[in-house]
Design a protein around this motif. Sequence first.
Motif, PDB file in Angstrom:
ATOM      1  N   LYS A   1       0.783  -1.239   0.000  1.00 36.47           N
ATOM      2  CA  LYS A   1       0.000   0.000   0.000  1.00 36.47           C
ATOM      3  C   LYS A   1       0.814   1.288   0.000  1.00 36.47           C
ATOM      4  O   LYS A   1       0.368   2.288  -0.536  1.00 36.47           O
ATOM      5  N   ASP A   2       2.037   1.296   0.541  1.00 30.81           N
ATOM      6  CA  ASP A   2       2.812   2.549   0.545  1.00 30.81           C
ATOM      7  C   ASP A   2       3.643   2.729  -0.725  1.00 30.81           C
ATOM      8  O   ASP A   2       4.249   3.770  -0.941  1.00 30.81           O
ATOM      9  N   GLY A   3       3.679   1.705  -1.590  1.00 25.97           N
ATOM     10  CA  GLY A   3       4.353   1.816  -2.874  1.00 25.97           C
ATOM     11  C   GLY A   3       5.863   1.636  -2.852  1.00 25.97           C
ATOM     12  O   GLY A   3       6.484   1.557  -3.914  1.00 25.97           O
ATOM     13  N   THR A   4       6.474   1.560  -1.667  1.00 25.16           N
ATOM     14  CA  THR A   4       7.943   1.460  -1.623  1.00 25.16           C
ATOM     15  C   THR A   4       8.441   0.143  -2.214  1.00 25.16           C
ATOM     16  O   THR A   4       9.409   0.138  -2.974  1.00 25.16           O
ATOM     17  N   LEU A   5       7.790  -0.954  -1.891  1.00 27.71           N
ATOM     18  CA  LEU A   5       8.209  -2.250  -2.428  1.00 27.71           C
ATOM     19  C   LEU A   5       8.033  -2.294  -3.952  1.00 27.71           C
ATOM     20  O   LEU A   5       8.875  -2.837  -4.668  1.00 27.71           O
ATOM     21  N   LEU A   6       6.953  -1.696  -4.436  1.00 30.09           N
ATOM     22  CA  LEU A   6       6.723  -1.640  -5.879  1.00 30.09           C
ATOM     23  C   LEU A   6       7.837  -0.861  -6.578  1.00 30.09           C
ATOM     24  O   LEU A   6       8.342  -1.281  -7.629  1.00 30.09           O
TER      25      LEU A   6
ATOM     26  N   ASN B   1       9.667   7.687  -1.717  1.00 31.11           N
ATOM     27  CA  ASN B   1       9.277   8.345  -0.465  1.00 31.11           C
ATOM     28  C   ASN B   1       9.150   7.308   0.641  1.00 31.11           C
ATOM     29  O   ASN B   1       8.438   6.327   0.481  1.00 31.11           O
ATOM     30  N   LYS B   2       9.835   7.549   1.740  1.00 31.93           N
ATOM     31  CA  LYS B   2       9.787   6.615   2.866  1.00 31.93           C
ATOM     32  C   LYS B   2       9.033   7.271   4.027  1.00 31.93           C
ATOM     33  O   LYS B   2       9.609   7.613   5.042  1.00 31.93           O
ATOM     34  N   THR B   3       7.749   7.426   3.833  1.00 37.30           N
ATOM     35  CA  THR B   3       6.878   8.021   4.830  1.00 37.30           C
ATOM     36  C   THR B   3       5.503   7.392   4.700  1.00 37.30           C
ATOM     37  O   THR B   3       5.209   6.758   3.691  1.00 37.30           O
ATOM     38  N   SER B   4       4.672   7.574   5.712  1.00 44.45           N
ATOM     39  CA  SER B   4       3.322   7.020   5.651  1.00 44.45           C
ATOM     40  C   SER B   4       2.289   8.082   5.271  1.00 44.45           C
ATOM     41  O   SER B   4       1.103   7.807   5.291  1.00 44.45           O
ATOM     42  N   LEU B   5       2.754   9.282   4.895  1.00 41.84           N
ATOM     43  CA  LEU B   5       1.816  10.314   4.464  1.00 41.84           C
ATOM     44  C   LEU B   5       1.129   9.853   3.182  1.00 41.84           C
ATOM     45  O   LEU B   5       1.781   9.404   2.237  1.00 41.84           O
ATOM     46  N   ALA B   6      -0.188  10.000   3.170  1.00 49.58           N
ATOM     47  CA  ALA B   6      -0.990   9.460   2.066  1.00 49.58           C
ATOM     48  C   ALA B   6      -0.521   9.947   0.703  1.00 49.58           C
ATOM     49  O   ALA B   6      -0.324   9.151  -0.215  1.00 49.58           O
TER      50      ALA B   6
ATOM     51  N   LYS C   1       2.331  11.043  -0.292  1.00 50.58           N
ATOM     52  CA  LYS C   1       3.662  10.539  -0.640  1.00 50.58           C
ATOM     53  C   LYS C   1       3.592   9.058  -1.041  1.00 50.58           C
ATOM     54  O   LYS C   1       4.282   8.618  -1.957  1.00 50.58           O
ATOM     55  N   CYS C   2       2.750   8.307  -0.352  1.00 47.23           N
ATOM     56  CA  CYS C   2       2.557   6.898  -0.716  1.00 47.23           C
ATOM     57  C   CYS C   2       1.938   6.791  -2.104  1.00 47.23           C
ATOM     58  O   CYS C   2       2.364   5.964  -2.920  1.00 47.23           O
ATOM     59  N   MET C   3       0.967   7.650  -2.381  1.00 49.38           N
ATOM     60  CA  MET C   3       0.343   7.642  -3.698  1.00 49.38           C
ATOM     61  C   MET C   3       1.326   8.092  -4.774  1.00 49.38           C
ATOM     62  O   MET C   3       1.271   7.606  -5.906  1.00 49.38           O
ATOM     63  N   GLU C   4       2.259   8.976  -4.432  1.00 49.07           N
ATOM     64  CA  GLU C   4       3.324   9.350  -5.370  1.00 49.07           C
ATOM     65  C   GLU C   4       4.180   8.135  -5.710  1.00 49.07           C
ATOM     66  O   GLU C   4       4.563   7.942  -6.868  1.00 49.07           O
ATOM     67  N   ASN C   5       4.490   7.327  -4.694  1.00 48.23           N
ATOM     68  CA  ASN C   5       5.264   6.097  -4.936  1.00 48.23           C
ATOM     69  C   ASN C   5       4.519   5.164  -5.893  1.00 48.23           C
ATOM     70  O   ASN C   5       5.111   4.630  -6.838  1.00 48.23           O
ATOM     71  N   ILE C   6       3.239   4.966  -5.625  1.00 47.45           N
ATOM     72  CA  ILE C   6       2.439   4.070  -6.464  1.00 47.45           C
ATOM     73  C   ILE C   6       2.407   4.595  -7.895  1.00 47.45           C
ATOM     74  O   ILE C   6       2.591   3.845  -8.858  1.00 47.45           O
ATOM     75  N   ASN C   7       2.200   5.898  -8.042  1.00 50.38           N
ATOM     76  CA  ASN C   7       2.155   6.497  -9.369  1.00 50.38           C
ATOM     77  C   ASN C   7       3.514   6.378 -10.075  1.00 50.38           C
ATOM     78  O   ASN C   7       3.576   6.096 -11.281  1.00 50.38           O
TER      79      ASN C   7
END
Length: 140
Positions: A9-14, A30-35, A37-43
């Motif tokens: 869900k946080d996108g870091t592994l992806l 991004n290594k944070t749990s801010l929504a 920033k996580c969505m930036e990782n996924i994108n």
Amino acid sequence: MDNFYEILKDGTLLCRLVNDIKEGSVKKINKTSLAFKCMENINAFLEAAKALGVPAQETFQTVDLWERQNLNSVVICLQSLGRKAGNFGKPSIGPKEADKNVRNFTEEQLRAGQGVISLQYGSNKGANQSGINFGNTRHM
């Protein structure tokens, strides 16, 4: 599916995954749990996956993962990416992708093909409709 969602869900592994396939695919993770920033990782993962050859129809929307709306589409994207990994010298998953098979025909070959009657058009040559039975009624 809970564990699957929690891990991704946080996108870091992806992002790490696409960087393992092709180094530098995602510049900043991004290594944070801010929504946002996580969505930036996924994108960033999705953009990198497309750049690696995953067709747009086999990707997912950021909210599909972040809001847990369609995890099946996430799996489809990962499978597609797994097939593309082989193109970068990495182990791949799933069936081998077909190789391109371009055919170049001469004008003469193309003209010769225009005179061929396909089976659908020519298979009933000489047949007629007389004497055919439909149910109990004989048609002539």
